[in-house]
Design a protein around this motif. Structure first.
Motif, PDB file in Angstrom:
ATOM      1  N   ASP A 131      22.669 -37.494  -6.709  1.00  0.00           N
ATOM      2  CA  ASP A 131      24.379 -37.447  -5.640  1.00  0.00           C
ATOM      3  C   ASP A 131      24.546 -36.899  -4.563  1.00  0.00           C
ATOM      4  O   ASP A 131      24.478 -36.005  -4.664  1.00  0.00           O
ATOM      5  N   VAL A 132      24.773 -38.183  -4.436  1.00  0.00           N
ATOM      6  CA  VAL A 132      25.246 -38.044  -2.330  1.00  0.00           C
ATOM      7  C   VAL A 132      25.923 -38.848  -1.726  1.00  0.00           C
ATOM      8  O   VAL A 132      26.183 -39.639  -2.002  1.00  0.00           O
ATOM      9  N   GLY A 133      26.591 -37.987  -0.828  1.00  0.00           N
ATOM     10  CA  GLY A 133      27.589 -38.967   0.311  1.00  0.00           C
ATOM     11  C   GLY A 133      26.934 -40.155   0.997  1.00  0.00           C
ATOM     12  O   GLY A 133      25.722 -39.707   0.854  1.00  0.00           O
ATOM     13  N   GLU A 134      27.882 -41.120   1.208  1.00  0.00           N
ATOM     14  CA  GLU A 134      27.476 -42.348   1.544  1.00  0.00           C
ATOM     15  C   GLU A 134      27.226 -42.226   2.929  1.00  0.00           C
ATOM     16  O   GLU A 134      26.264 -42.452   3.468  1.00  0.00           O
ATOM     17  N   ASP A 135      28.480 -40.415   3.487  1.00  0.00           N
ATOM     18  CA  ASP A 135      27.884 -40.534   4.992  1.00  0.00           C
ATOM     19  C   ASP A 135      26.840 -39.241   5.301  1.00  0.00           C
ATOM     20  O   ASP A 135      27.059 -39.272   6.223  1.00  0.00           O
ATOM     21  N   ASP A 136      26.261 -39.349   4.367  1.00  0.00           N
ATOM     22  CA  ASP A 136      25.227 -38.083   4.346  1.00  0.00           C
ATOM     23  C   ASP A 136      23.916 -37.857   3.647  1.00  0.00           C
ATOM     24  O   ASP A 136      23.837 -37.287   2.922  1.00  0.00           O
ATOM     25  N   ILE A 137      23.621 -38.980   3.976  1.00  0.00           N
ATOM     26  CA  ILE A 137      21.933 -39.383   2.557  1.00  0.00           C
ATOM     27  C   ILE A 137      21.367 -38.897   3.230  1.00  0.00           C
ATOM     28  O   ILE A 137      19.850 -38.337   2.249  1.00  0.00           O
ATOM     29  N   GLU A 138      21.003 -38.023   4.823  1.00  0.00           N
ATOM     30  CA  GLU A 138      19.421 -37.264   5.157  1.00  0.00           C
ATOM     31  C   GLU A 138      19.454 -36.266   4.388  1.00  0.00           C
ATOM     32  O   GLU A 138      18.489 -35.383   3.769  1.00  0.00           O
ATOM     33  N   ALA A 139      20.977 -35.645   3.347  1.00  0.00           N
ATOM     34  CA  ALA A 139      20.631 -34.611   3.282  1.00  0.00           C
ATOM     35  C   ALA A 139      20.243 -35.151   1.362  1.00  0.00           C
ATOM     36  O   ALA A 139      19.123 -34.361   0.673  1.00  0.00           O
ATOM     37  N   GLY A 140      20.072 -35.993   0.499  1.00  0.00           N
ATOM     38  CA  GLY A 140      20.202 -37.312  -0.578  1.00  0.00           C
ATOM     39  C   GLY A 140      18.337 -36.548  -0.489  1.00  0.00           C
ATOM     40  O   GLY A 140      17.321 -36.143  -0.934  1.00  0.00           O
ATOM     41  N   VAL A 141      18.363 -37.291   1.139  1.00  0.00           N
ATOM     42  CA  VAL A 141      16.255 -37.365   0.997  1.00  0.00           C
ATOM     43  C   VAL A 141      16.091 -36.314   1.543  1.00  0.00           C
ATOM     44  O   VAL A 141      14.602 -35.220   0.396  1.00  0.00           O
ATOM     45  N   ALA A 142      16.613 -34.979   1.850  1.00  0.00           N
ATOM     46  CA  ALA A 142      15.685 -34.136   1.782  1.00  0.00           C
ATOM     47  C   ALA A 142      15.940 -33.282   0.616  1.00  0.00           C
ATOM     48  O   ALA A 142      14.502 -32.612   0.470  1.00  0.00           O
ATOM     49  N   LEU A 143      17.201 -33.075  -0.287  1.00  0.00           N
ATOM     50  CA  LEU A 143      16.254 -33.071  -1.582  1.00  0.00           C
ATOM     51  C   LEU A 143      15.086 -33.742  -1.928  1.00  0.00           C
ATOM     52  O   LEU A 143      14.417 -32.287  -2.434  1.00  0.00           O
TER      53      LEU A 143
ATOM     54  N   TRP B  22      18.740 -29.141  -9.148  1.00  0.00           N
ATOM     55  CA  TRP B  22      18.769 -28.993  -7.528  1.00  0.00           C
ATOM     56  C   TRP B  22      20.573 -28.955  -6.702  1.00  0.00           C
ATOM     57  O   TRP B  22      20.882 -30.265  -7.276  1.00  0.00           O
ATOM     58  N   VAL B  23      20.845 -27.950  -5.883  1.00  0.00           N
ATOM     59  CA  VAL B  23      21.772 -28.424  -5.028  1.00  0.00           C
ATOM     60  C   VAL B  23      21.257 -28.502  -3.650  1.00  0.00           C
ATOM     61  O   VAL B  23      20.240 -27.416  -3.130  1.00  0.00           O
ATOM     62  N   ALA B  24      21.369 -29.077  -2.879  1.00  0.00           N
ATOM     63  CA  ALA B  24      21.216 -28.968  -0.756  1.00  0.00           C
ATOM     64  C   ALA B  24      22.722 -28.852  -0.200  1.00  0.00           C
ATOM     65  O   ALA B  24      24.185 -29.306  -0.952  1.00  0.00           O
ATOM     66  N   LEU B  25      22.661 -27.385   0.095  1.00  0.00           N
ATOM     67  CA  LEU B  25      23.904 -26.712   0.748  1.00  0.00           C
ATOM     68  C   LEU B  25      23.454 -26.833   1.984  1.00  0.00           C
ATOM     69  O   LEU B  25      23.121 -26.794   3.184  1.00  0.00           O
ATOM     70  N   ARG B  26      25.042 -26.864   2.637  1.00  0.00           N
ATOM     71  CA  ARG B  26      25.249 -26.739   4.363  1.00  0.00           C
ATOM     72  C   ARG B  26      26.715 -26.215   4.574  1.00  0.00           C
ATOM     73  O   ARG B  26      27.524 -26.544   3.758  1.00  0.00           O
ATOM     74  N   GLY B  27      26.460 -25.251   5.169  1.00  0.00           N
ATOM     75  CA  GLY B  27      27.587 -23.904   5.279  1.00  0.00           C
ATOM     76  C   GLY B  27      28.030 -23.826   3.998  1.00  0.00           C
ATOM     77  O   GLY B  27      29.360 -23.698   3.412  1.00  0.00           O
TER      78      GLY B  27
ATOM     79  N   ARG C  40      28.789 -25.251   1.520  1.00  0.00           N
ATOM     80  CA  ARG C  40      28.984 -26.721   0.840  1.00  0.00           C
ATOM     81  C   ARG C  40      28.280 -27.927  -0.173  1.00  0.00           C
ATOM     82  O   ARG C  40      26.365 -27.720   0.594  1.00  0.00           O
ATOM     83  N   VAL C  41      28.285 -28.184  -1.037  1.00  0.00           N
ATOM     84  CA  VAL C  41      27.617 -28.965  -2.059  1.00  0.00           C
ATOM     85  C   VAL C  41      27.415 -30.203  -1.334  1.00  0.00           C
ATOM     86  O   VAL C  41      28.684 -30.746  -1.266  1.00  0.00           O
ATOM     87  N   VAL C  42      26.096 -30.745  -1.014  1.00  0.00           N
ATOM     88  CA  VAL C  42      25.858 -31.833  -0.137  1.00  0.00           C
ATOM     89  C   VAL C  42      25.062 -33.108  -1.250  1.00  0.00           C
ATOM     90  O   VAL C  42      25.446 -34.343  -0.361  1.00  0.00           O
ATOM     91  N   ALA C  43      24.275 -32.825  -2.185  1.00  0.00           N
ATOM     92  CA  ALA C  43      23.562 -33.567  -2.852  1.00  0.00           C
ATOM     93  C   ALA C  43      23.032 -32.833  -3.475  1.00  0.00           C
ATOM     94  O   ALA C  43      23.394 -31.197  -3.798  1.00  0.00           O
ATOM     95  N   ARG C  44      23.240 -33.055  -4.313  1.00  0.00           N
ATOM     96  CA  ARG C  44      22.751 -33.036  -6.249  1.00  0.00           C
ATOM     97  C   ARG C  44      21.658 -33.471  -6.698  1.00  0.00           C
ATOM     98  O   ARG C  44      22.010 -34.483  -7.135  1.00  0.00           O
ATOM     99  N   ALA C  45      20.740 -32.731  -7.785  1.00  0.00           N
ATOM    100  CA  ALA C  45      19.717 -33.728  -8.904  1.00  0.00           C
ATOM    101  C   ALA C  45      19.521 -33.582  -9.530  1.00  0.00           C
ATOM    102  O   ALA C  45      19.489 -31.650  -9.646  1.00  0.00           O
ATOM    103  N   ALA C  46      19.329 -33.806 -10.672  1.00  0.00           N
ATOM    104  CA  ALA C  46      19.016 -33.397 -11.824  1.00  0.00           C
ATOM    105  C   ALA C  46      17.879 -34.004 -12.981  1.00  0.00           C
ATOM    106  O   ALA C  46      18.110 -35.320 -12.579  1.00  0.00           O
ATOM    107  N   TRP C  47      17.201 -33.402 -12.975  1.00  0.00           N
ATOM    108  CA  TRP C  47      15.742 -34.182 -13.698  1.00  0.00           C
ATOM    109  C   TRP C  47      16.397 -34.360 -14.816  1.00  0.00           C
ATOM    110  O   TRP C  47      16.729 -32.943 -15.708  1.00  0.00           O
ATOM    111  N   TRP C  48      15.150 -35.084 -16.048  1.00  0.00           N
ATOM    112  CA  TRP C  48      15.020 -35.227 -17.447  1.00  0.00           C
ATOM    113  C   TRP C  48      14.074 -34.510 -18.073  1.00  0.00           C
ATOM    114  O   TRP C  48      13.295 -35.008 -17.257  1.00  0.00           O
ATOM    115  N   GLY C  49      13.886 -33.971 -19.485  1.00  0.00           N
ATOM    116  CA  GLY C  49      13.408 -34.257 -19.924  1.00  0.00           C
ATOM    117  C   GLY C  49      13.457 -33.478 -21.718  1.00  0.00           C
ATOM    118  O   GLY C  49      14.260 -33.154 -21.750  1.00  0.00           O
TER     119      GLY C  49
END
Length: 283
Positions: free
Chosen positions: A61-73, A31-36, A38-47
């Motif tokens: 993966d989330v930027g240090e200045d955009d933690i809320e994007a990772g939280v939402a994802l 999954w990725v989180a997009l803003r405008g 642009r990718v601002v957070a991304r996550a991959a689950w494993w199995g």
């Protein structure tokens, strides 16, 4: 995620490759989180390749200045599984790695997860030298799951392992033992590799499960029953597991233990297993 290549637009040191590319990740669980746009957070689950649902989240993966994007994802993704944050062994001494780790940890906390434990990841190779076999124990295969479950219940009656303690707290010794047995059957290596250990006089000592998981050869499980502890038998089980895997053709062996499990960490050091990563688990 329809376009797995989109993940590559954010640069990190983590190797993301789909199964079609020879990697570990399913694009459907990425999954990725997009803003405008642009990718601002991304996550991959494993199995595992035969799993219908992911086992854990181990690539986030989330930027240090955009933690809320990772939280939402993390909040919007439909997977309620553990987050295993994979870090360099020296991450706490490296400002860049420490800042990136703290951003991911904070996003996990804000998304409703709690830290369970930090663990050492070991990677043994023949260059580290085969650990000496003490020769004090007799190892036998045990095909009867009921016998294995009984030993696992005894092992987990007194344990330092955080995951086992959590399983005991949530469902008792039976649940904790069954979770381990389920893992044994989940591994693609033969269940027959499991060994119970005994003294020469026939007294039960513990259990060793050298295995291949869906990544490679691993020390799948080591446990000593309470009445046999204090004699250093965990080292015997570790040495036997290492030798067994090498005899099966393994060119390296992976293993993990909790940082708080000081006795087991000492056994890995004694057996020549170097720490190559640290991993922080959130549930």
């Amino acid at each position: 995620m329809d376009d797995p290549g989109l993940v590559g637009r954010v640069v990190t040191g983590v190797d993301y490759r789909t199964r079609g590319e020879g990697g570990d990740y399913d694009p459907a669980w990425s999954w990725v989180a997009l803003r405008g746009g642009r990718v601002v957070a991304r996550a991959a689950w494993w199995g595992g390749p035969d799993d219908d649902e992911p086992v854990n989240l181990n690539w986030f993966d989330v930027g240090e200045d955009d933690i809320e994007a990772g939280v939402a994802l993390l909040r919007q993704a439909p997977y309620d599984v553990e987050y295993e944050l994979i870090l360099p062994a020296d991450w706490q001494e490296r400002p860049d790695a420490r800042a990136a780790a703290q951003a991911r940890m904070e996003a996990a906390r804000q998304a409703g997860m709690r830290r369970l434990v930090a663990r050492f990841r070991y990677r043994w190779t023949p260059a580290d030298g085969l650990p000496a076999r003490p020769g004090r124990l007799v190892f036998r295969p045990e095909p009867d799951d009921a016998v294995v479950l009984d030993v696992l219940r005894r092992v987990h009656a007194v344990t330092l392992d955080a995951h086992a303690l959590q399983a005991v707290e949530e469902g008792g010794l039976n649940r904790a033992a069954q979770a381990e047995l389920d893992f044994f059957h989940w591994c693609p290596s033969p269940r027959e590799w499991l060994r119970l250990a005994y003294t020469p006089g026939g007294e039960p000592v513990g259990i060793a499960f050298p295995a291949y998981n869906h990544t490679g050869p691993v020390v799948g499980f080591i446990g000593v029953v309470p009445e046999q502890r204090g004699r250093g038998y965990a080292y015997d089980l570790l040495a036997e597991s290492t030798h067994f895997l090498v005899e099966q053709g393994a060119e390296y062996v992976l293993a993990d233990t909790d940082e708080t499990n000081v006795p087991m960490a000492a056994n890995f050091t004694k057996a020549g297993y170097p720490v190559v990563q640290k991993r922080v688990h959130f549930v």
